[in-house]
Motif scaffolding. Sequence first.
Motif, PDB file in Angstrom:
ATOM      1  N   VAL A   7      38.265  78.464 134.021  1.00  0.00           N
ATOM      2  CA  VAL A   7      37.640  79.766 133.843  1.00  0.00           C
ATOM      3  C   VAL A   7      37.813  80.536 135.147  1.00  0.00           C
ATOM      4  O   VAL A   7      37.687  79.964 136.226  1.00  0.00           O
ATOM      5  N   VAL A   8      38.093  81.839 135.025  1.00  0.00           N
ATOM      6  CA  VAL A   8      38.237  82.698 136.197  1.00  0.00           C
ATOM      7  C   VAL A   8      37.267  83.862 136.051  1.00  0.00           C
ATOM      8  O   VAL A   8      37.273  84.561 135.035  1.00  0.00           O
ATOM      9  N   ILE A   9      36.432  84.065 137.073  1.00  0.00           N
ATOM     10  CA  ILE A   9      35.498  85.192 137.091  1.00  0.00           C
ATOM     11  C   ILE A   9      35.832  86.041 138.307  1.00  0.00           C
ATOM     12  O   ILE A   9      35.952  85.518 139.423  1.00  0.00           O
ATOM     13  N   ASP A  36      37.682  85.363 132.400  1.00  0.00           N
ATOM     14  CA  ASP A  36      38.847  84.889 131.660  1.00  0.00           C
ATOM     15  C   ASP A  36      38.636  83.418 131.351  1.00  0.00           C
ATOM     16  O   ASP A  36      38.507  82.603 132.267  1.00  0.00           O
ATOM     17  N   GLY A  37      38.559  83.088 130.076  1.00  0.00           N
ATOM     18  CA  GLY A  37      38.386  81.698 129.657  1.00  0.00           C
ATOM     19  C   GLY A  37      37.997  81.652 128.195  1.00  0.00           C
ATOM     20  O   GLY A  37      37.512  82.645 127.636  1.00  0.00           O
ATOM     21  N   ASP A  38      38.227  80.531 127.586  1.00  0.00           N
ATOM     22  CA  ASP A  38      37.888  80.361 126.176  1.00  0.00           C
ATOM     23  C   ASP A  38      36.384  80.158 126.006  1.00  0.00           C
ATOM     24  O   ASP A  38      35.674  79.824 126.949  1.00  0.00           O
ATOM     25  N   PHE A  39      35.927  80.354 124.770  1.00  0.00           N
ATOM     26  CA  PHE A  39      34.509  80.181 124.455  1.00  0.00           C
ATOM     27  C   PHE A  39      34.300  78.795 123.861  1.00  0.00           C
ATOM     28  O   PHE A  39      34.196  78.617 122.654  1.00  0.00           O
ATOM     29  N   THR A  40      34.279  77.794 124.742  1.00  0.00           N
ATOM     30  CA  THR A  40      33.942  76.426 124.361  1.00  0.00           C
ATOM     31  C   THR A  40      32.843  75.954 125.304  1.00  0.00           C
ATOM     32  O   THR A  40      32.630  76.551 126.371  1.00  0.00           O
TER      33      THR A  40
END
Length: 132
Positions: A7-9, A36-40
């Motif tokens: 994940v990138v913030i 930026d990253g998936d929702f898991t």
Amino acid sequence: MSGPFEVVIGAGVMRSTDPAAVHWPHRWTEEGVTVDGDFTGAHLLHASVAGCVLNDVYREAAELGIGIDGVRVTAGGDFDRRTWRSTGIEYTVELAADAPLAEVRRLLEVVDEVAEIPAALRAATTVRRVGR
């Protein structure tokens, strides 16, 4: 960075320009943050680390008198596929700041010491369902 659940913030000049990035308001920056990253569940766990570190960079920089133009925190790791226990979380910080390298390094050391979510995960905690 290791692991498939990265994940990138980003905030400030380091916000993502990817149209798929999620945008959230942020108390430290007018334009908010991008995620930026998936929702898991795995990605959300890593997002909690990245978000906490990003917030604490802004908070501690203000205390130290360091001006911040942007921050990008990348967090990731992996899980044992049999037990779904984390095999560890790693994070990196990219920083656009008007400070000498020694001050930036000190800032990142302080953040690593005080960041609440990484501290909670390092110490472990109990998670239990309540109610029905």
